[in-house]
Design a protein around this motif. Structure first.
Motif, mmCIF file in Angstrom:
data_model
loop_
_atom_site.group_PDB
_atom_site.id
_atom_site.type_symbol
_atom_site.label_atom_id
_atom_site.label_comp_id
_atom_site.label_asym_id
_atom_site.label_seq_id
_atom_site.Cartn_x
_atom_site.Cartn_y
_atom_site.Cartn_z
ATOM 1 N N SER A 1 0.849 -1.194 0.000
ATOM 2 C CA SER A 1 0.000 0.000 0.000
ATOM 3 C C SER A 1 0.881 1.238 0.000
ATOM 4 O O SER A 1 2.000 1.211 0.506
ATOM 5 N N GLN A 2 0.368 2.312 -0.574
ATOM 6 C CA GLN A 2 1.101 3.574 -0.602
ATOM 7 C C GLN A 2 0.122 4.730 -0.739
ATOM 8 O O GLN A 2 -1.010 4.554 -1.199
ATOM 9 N N ARG A 3 0.584 5.904 -0.345
ATOM 10 C CA ARG A 3 -0.287 7.081 -0.320
ATOM 11 C C ARG A 3 -0.359 7.787 -1.675
ATOM 12 O O ARG A 3 -1.284 8.549 -1.924
ATOM 13 N N GLY A 4 0.627 7.541 -2.540
ATOM 14 C CA GLY A 4 0.628 8.210 -3.840
ATOM 15 C C GLY A 4 -0.627 7.924 -4.646
ATOM 16 O O GLY A 4 -1.162 8.807 -5.333
ATOM 17 N N LEU A 5 -1.119 6.683 -4.577
ATOM 18 C CA LEU A 5 -2.349 6.341 -5.297
ATOM 19 C C LEU A 5 -3.547 7.074 -4.705
ATOM 20 O O LEU A 5 -4.486 7.431 -5.421
ATOM 21 N N GLY A 6 -3.508 7.304 -3.394
ATOM 22 C CA GLY A 6 -4.578 8.078 -2.756
ATOM 23 C C GLY A 6 -4.609 9.508 -3.254
ATOM 24 O O GLY A 6 -5.684 10.087 -3.463
ATOM 25 N N HIS A 7 -3.415 10.114 -3.448
ATOM 26 C CA HIS A 7 -3.355 11.474 -4.001
ATOM 27 C C HIS A 7 -4.086 11.523 -5.344
ATOM 28 O O HIS A 7 -4.885 12.430 -5.605
#
Length: 670
Positions: free
Chosen positions: A172-178
């Protein structure tokens, strides 16, 4: 693989990038290949639920792991066992050479320290591994339920491989959330539907290329860090292939080996490249003869050393694996050297090539991973270039990335956004956009309860905007302490009543209030309590700023520079450093972050990062003697003196002196 690309699982075209299929699967591979998939950080639990429901709880479990004693944690654990006070433990960890550490107890701790290194500490959970088996996993391991509440096996990934169990990395990573949140915000704020897939069009966009070349990449996944922004500037990076290469050479091992410097020099002056052998020019011309990726080791092993691609991949994995069997490496080395001899290469050339392969393979990066990261970075760059305000709001909603929140607020301002403090009538749980205004969300409060934040929004959505402080309290039944936080941060400014007057009103209105559960229905009749008659109460912007720092962690109404006692802002700005190479300058900067590294002789030095008064970044270098005399002490506004140095055209300040500037006293405590 091509199949993953055709199915739309990945945006990376393996044929266009000349990725070797043997890197993924070949006849000599003993274990099945890893299939790593990144998901948005706030969707990973949904993926876990799907896997456990799809394959059954008996056949699915999280991967176990074992943490070991490392570094400072050993000293801290031993210090506790030997009963040292916390202050003594901190001194032993942070200042081991202190004379106060020379006693029988600390000497005993230090003597045990090396013996405990890498010993098992405690069982834990693998960061992302999930096992799926045909038979129930209790055939292989006892299961337990750690804090995640999901069954977990008691062995690690290496044991799982030996048993031939299949491991899936659910990353999981936050870049995809951005990216996801930004697309939704654009739809809501601008009524535009944006497609971030099929990123080939982004790779040819001149505006995105200019954005990348300027290193204006804050918020854009892994290319936002100070080191990566510097590397982009040094390379003049504005194309996809160069960004893919940069993703690999930024890794610590590559930089420390000197390969990064070599690559930059050759990229800036391709005519100067001297290839070891024509095979290097034929196979590695894209990277100027430098082995940038793990696949490059395979290329040279195959095309130069005559190994088939299956053996070349075995060699690549052996060189990259700390658990490798040296016997097998030596067998492949003998075959490599024999093939080179048959081809007529000199022994000196063969030795040089082998040494480069062996030294680089241990810390090189998978080209497919680099390419995937670069694609996601281009998707973020597209959104940042064409929808900067919505993009920065989305970054705030996914809790940023490399930096603290104030950096993203600064970047949003530079993008043309107006930053508004949380408001009970305008803000959502997270940041939201209206026109060019970003309303900070209730989640940016350091001490506001999450259930309170959600209650404010839900009640407003059901029954309309709040009309007064009393109306707010009656409808939400939020406690006095939480109401005070909201008042002090200006969340009731729509009433056009001073914060101090509202605090008086809140205390009179809610004095003696019993804590009750938050209601969800409107009061039957509107009421109006008597408001206190107060003298004119003084307030100031300075007081508001200190409130914001206390409640949010950073100022919004003004920058940190407003708080300094002195108006002095140095004799130069960040944008002027490029023209001042070799000059000693004074510059004032708001601390952003620093990175500690060890020199070859074991001393500590730091690389610092600051804002100037215009919000532009300043990079600083603090060598050991200077760092010892003028330490960086975290957040604050610093006066920095030092010499401007250029490294491949990128300026930084080699610090000779620095110190935090004194701030105006907090009027709330006077």
């Amino acid at each position: 693989s091509v199949i993953a690309y055709c199915l739309g699982i990945t945006e990376v075209d393996p044929i266009a990038l000349d990725l070797y299929f043997e890197r993924f699967l070949n006849v000599k591979r003993k274990n099945p290949p890893d299939f790593d998939i990144d998901f948005c950080w706030n969707q990973r639990d949904d993926i876990y639920d799907y896997i456990f429901q799809k394959y059954g709880e008996e056949n699915v479990a999280l991967m176990g792991s074992m943490s070991t004693f490392k570094g400072r944690s050993i000293l801290r654990e031993l210090g506790k066992i030997y009963g040292l006070p916390k202050a003594d433990i901190d001194r032993l960890v942070k200042n081991p050479d202190s004379m106060l550490n020379k006693n029988e107890v600390t000497e005993m701790i230090v003597s045990v320290y090396e013996k405990m290194k890498d010993f098992p500490n405690q069982r834990t959970i693998h960061a992302s591994g999930v096992l799926i088996s045909e038979k129930p996993l209790t055939y292989y391991s006892a299961l337990d339920y750690p804090p995640k509440g999901l069954p977990t096996v008691q062995f690690d990934m290496y044991t799982a491989e030996n048993i031939k169990l299949e491991k899936f990395d659910i990353l999981s990573q936050r870049g995809l959330g951005h990216i996801n949140d930004c697309v939704v915000m654009i739809q809501e704020n601008k009524k535009e539907k944006v497609d971030v897939h099929q990123p080939e069009r982004f790779l040819k966009d001149p505006k995105i290329a200019a954005q990348l070349r300027s290193a204006n990449t804050i918020g854009c996944f892994y290319i936002e860090s100070p080191a990566m922004r510097q590397l982009i500037s040094k390379l003049g990076c504005d194309t996809y292939p160069v960004l893919v290469a940069a993703s690999s050479i930024i890794r610590p091992g590559v930089a420390s080996s000197g390969m990064m410097k070599t690559y930059i020099e050759r990229h800036r002056n391709p005519a100067s490249v001297d290839y070891i052998h024509p095979v290097f020019k034929a196979q590695l011309e894209e990277t100027y003869g430098v082995m940038v990726y793990q696949e490059d080791v395979m290329k040279i092993g195959h095309h130069f050393g005559g190994l088939d691609l299956a053996d070349a991949d075995v060699l690549r994995r052996m060189m990259n694996n700390k658990y490798r069997d040296r016997t097998e490496v030596l067998e492949l080395k003998a075959r490599f050297f024999e093939n080179c001899k048959i081809k007529g290469y000199t022994e000196k050339t063969t030795e040089l090539v082998w040494m480069q392969m062996e030294s680089f393979a241990g810390f090189s990066f998978n080209k497919a991973h680099s390419a995937s990261y670069a694609v996601e970075s281009y998707q973020s760059l597209f959104l940042k270039t064409y929808y900067p305000i919505e993009f920065m709001a989305a970054v705030l909603n996914n809790y940023g990335g490399f930096y603290q929140r104030k950096v993203y607020v600064n970047e949003a301002r530079k993008s043309g956004a107006r930053i508004a403090l949380p408001s009970v009538n305008d803000s959502q749980y997270g940041a939201s956009v209206s026109g060019v205004t970003i309303y900070l969300g209730f989640d940016c409060f350091l001490n506001l309860e999450a259930k309170v934040a959600r209650c404010i929004v839900e009640e407003r959505n059901r029954n309309g905007q709040y009309t007064s402080l009393e109306n707010f309290v009656l409808r939400t039944h939020i406690g006095l302490e939480q109401v005070v936080l909201l008042i002090r941060c200006g969340a009731f400014r729509f009433l056009q009543i001073g914060k101090k007057e509202l605090l008086w009103e809140a205390h009179l209105l809610m004095s003696g209030q019993q804590k009750v559960s938050m209601r969800t229905e409107m009061p039957l009749f509107a009421t109006s309590s008597r408001k206190p008659i107060l003298p004119k109460l003084e307030t100031s912007l300075l007081e508001d700023i200190y409130d914001e720092i206390e409640l949010l962690g950073f100022p919004v109404s003004e920058s940190m520079f407003y708080l300094t006692k002195s108006d002095y802002r140095g004799d130069t700005l960040a944008v002027e450093l490029l023209q001042k190479e070799g000059e000693v300058v004074r510059i004032v900067g708001d601390f952003v972050c620093d990175k500690t590294v060890h020199t070859k002789n074991g001393q500590l030095m730091k690389f610092g990062n600051f804002f100037d008064v215009n919000g532009d970044f300043i990079d600083t270098v603090h060598f050991p003697p200077i760092l010892k005399s003028y330490p960086l002490q975290g957040n604050g506004v610093y006066l920095i003196e030092g010499k401007v140095i250029l490294d491949f055209g990128v300026p930084s300040v080699e610090v000779s002196r620095c110190a935090r500037m004194p701030l105006k006293p907090d009027p709330r405590s006077l």
